[in-house]
Scaffold this active site. Sequence first.
Site, short mmCIF file in Angstrom:
data_model
loop_
_atom_site.label_atom_id
_atom_site.label_comp_id
_atom_site.label_asym_id
_atom_site.label_seq_id
_atom_site.Cartn_x
_atom_site.Cartn_y
_atom_site.Cartn_z
N HIS A 80 82.72 64.89 38.32
CA HIS A 80 83.70 64.21 39.16
C HIS A 80 82.97 63.70 40.41
O HIS A 80 83.11 62.55 40.78
CB HIS A 80 84.81 65.19 39.51
CG HIS A 80 86.02 64.56 40.12
ND1 HIS A 80 86.57 63.40 39.66
CD2 HIS A 80 86.81 64.96 41.17
CE1 HIS A 80 87.64 63.09 40.39
NE2 HIS A 80 87.79 64.02 41.30
N CYS A 95 93.99 62.85 40.21
CA CYS A 95 92.71 62.16 39.96
C CYS A 95 92.14 62.49 38.59
O CYS A 95 91.07 61.98 38.23
CB CYS A 95 91.72 62.50 41.07
SG CYS A 95 92.31 61.95 42.68
N HIS A 138 85.75 56.33 44.35
CA HIS A 138 86.67 57.18 43.60
C HIS A 138 87.86 56.31 43.20
O HIS A 138 88.68 55.94 44.05
CB HIS A 138 87.11 58.36 44.45
CG HIS A 138 87.93 59.37 43.71
ND1 HIS A 138 88.39 59.17 42.42
CD2 HIS A 138 88.36 60.62 44.07
CE1 HIS A 138 89.08 60.23 42.04
NE2 HIS A 138 89.07 61.13 43.01
#
Lengths: 378, 251
Positions: free
Chosen positions: A271, A138, A306
Site C-alpha cells: 500500500h 482505500c 494515493h
Amino acid sequence: MNGAVVTRAAVVTGLGPDLETTWARLLAGERAVRPLSADRFDAGRYTAQVASWIDGLESAGGRSRLFPLLEMLLARLGPVPADTRLLTATTKGCVDTFENVRRGRGGEMADVPLSAPAEWLASRLGLSRPGLNFNAACASSTAAIARAAALVHSGRADAVLVVCMDLVSEFVFSGFSALQALDPAGCRPFDRDRAGLSLGEGGAALLLMSPEHARREGMPTLGTVAGWGAANDATHITAPARDGCGLVQATLQAISKAGIAPADISAINAHGTGTVYNDLMELTAFRTVFGGRALPVHSVKGAIGHTLGAAGGIEVALGLRSLSARTVPPTAGFREPEIGAEGLVSASAQPVDGDYLLTTNSGFGGVNAALVLKRGEG
Amino acid sequence: MPQTRDIAFLTGIGWATTHGVGRGGANRDFAMEPGPLPPLSRKDVFDEPNPRFGRMSGYSKLGLAAVAFALRDAALDRFDARRPIALFAGSQLGSLSTDRDYFDTVLPENGGLASPALFAYTLANCFLGEAAIQFGLTGPGGVITEGAGSDGLGALRMALEGLAVGEFDAVLAGCCDFPVVPPLPGIETPLPGALFFLLEKATAPSGRPAYARLALREDDVVLHDGTPASGLAAIARTCLSSDQHPRGSQP
C-alpha cells in the site's frame, strides 16, 4: 486452477492515459505528483499543494470529471460481454459535482450517489444487469477484485468487470490536510523521513473470467488473481493496528487461497502511502508473514499518489505488468530506508524471481485486503 | 426452477428506525417507514459508558445501533476474543449527510477551518469500522450502493455468496440510510433507518435459535424459507410475525 484470469486491463493515472505509458514512466522513476493545477482548487491554505492529477481531464456539461476519466478507460478496454457482472469501486464518486452544488455553481445531483458511475457504465456498455458499487475505503477496489475473483472461482459468474476510480478533490484534500497527513514535498513511501501521503486521481478497469470462459471468448490471459483475503484489524477508525494483525490475516488468507506458501511470493506491491504509521504497520506485517526474507517491496504512490478507491485496481494492473516484465518499478520518493525496509525497498527497479506477486491495501475503518497475482502464461 | 440449497440461518435481527430501536427476541414491533429518525443516545444502545458513541456521525450511530441489536439478539454482543464475523451493508446515501456537514466547514476561509473530526466520518463504511472495534469483528466488509430501482438486497446477496463459497462462517448483512435534512434537491431519499441480520452458515449450525433459512438461487433470487424475498424489511416483518414463524431450532 484457483482464481480468475484477468483478460483485459485498462489504466489511467497522472503518469499517463494508459497502462503502457504509466508503466514506462514508472520504470523511468518519473513522478506525476506535482503542484496542483490552478483550475482545480486553491490549495494555498492547506498543508501541501501537490497531488498527482490527470492532465486535460475536464468536466463537460456541468457533469463530473469522473465521466471523461471513465471514457478514457473504456476507450482502451474493448468490448465486454453483455452478461458480464459489474462492480465499481469508488470512495467518493462524483465528489466534484457535490462540491460545485454546495458552492452554488450547479450540477447534476443525481450523479452524487455512489451508484451513479455503475449505472452510467452498465448503460454505456450495454450490460444486461445493473452494477453496484463496493466501498471499503482505500481498499475498495482490492476488496471488489477479491469479490469478483470469488464469484468467478465459485462458478457463480463467468465474467466480472471491476472498474475503480477516484478524483483529486478539495473535499478529500482538505480532510487529509486537516488530519496533518499530507507530505508537502510529495510522499516518500518507506523513507525514514516520510511525512505523509500525496493524493492522486486515476482509474482502472479489469475484466475477470474463468479460464474456460476466457478460452471460449478468445480472450488473452494477462495473469491470474490466484488468491484473496480481507480482514478488519478492529483497532482504530483512522489509524492501522501497529502489529499489522489485519494485514497479516488478509495476506495469509490470500496465500492460502492461492494454494501456495509464503516462500512462493516473489515480490510485494505494498500500500505504501508514505504515512508514518501505515508504512511501519506494513513492514511489521510483512516481517511476520515472510520472516527476514529479502523480497522486493515497492509502492507506486510516490509516483501516482494515493488514488483511494482506485488504488488496488491500478496496482493489480501494474502488478501483472511487473510479473510479465519480471521487474518491480522504483519506489519514487524513497531515499533512506525506514528501519526494517533495508534491502526490501529501492529507488531503482528490482528483478522479480518467480511467478507470484502479493498486492495489498489498507484503509480507514480498519480494512485490509490482499491479493496474490500469478504471472500469465503468455 | 433452479435447484438450490440453504446457505444461512438467520439468527439475529436488530434495527434502528423511525419507530425506535429494537431486536427480534425482545420486541416484535418492527416497522421501516418514512419519517424523522429519533435522536440516538448512548443509553439507547449501550448499558455501559461508551466514549466513542457521542463523537460519531448520525449515520454511524444509526448503523452501529442496528448492528449492536442484531448481535445482542443472537447473544453475540459480548466477546472474549475477536471473531472473524463479516459485515456488509447496503446504503443509498452513505455518509452524504456528514459529507455536507464536513464540506460546510471547508467552504469558509478557503478550507482553513476544515474539521478533521467530521472528515473521519465521510466514508460510507465508517460505521462498519466502529462496529468492528466495538464488537471485535475481524471479517471482511464493505458498503454496497445499488442503483435506483434495485431491490436493496445487494448486501444480503454478497453475504450469502461469501457464506456459500466458504469465505466466512458468520456475517452481518443489512442496510443503513441516514437522511440529509433538509433534503438535497435531486437526491432521492430512501427509507430512513438501519436493519441488520446475523446470518450463520447452514452447513455449520451453531445451535442458536433461527428465525429463518436463507438461500441464493443461481439466478440471484434470495429465498426466504423457500420463497423469493422482496426486500430486507419484508424478511424482518415475516420473521417477527411470531404466529406464522416462531423462532425455532436449527436442524
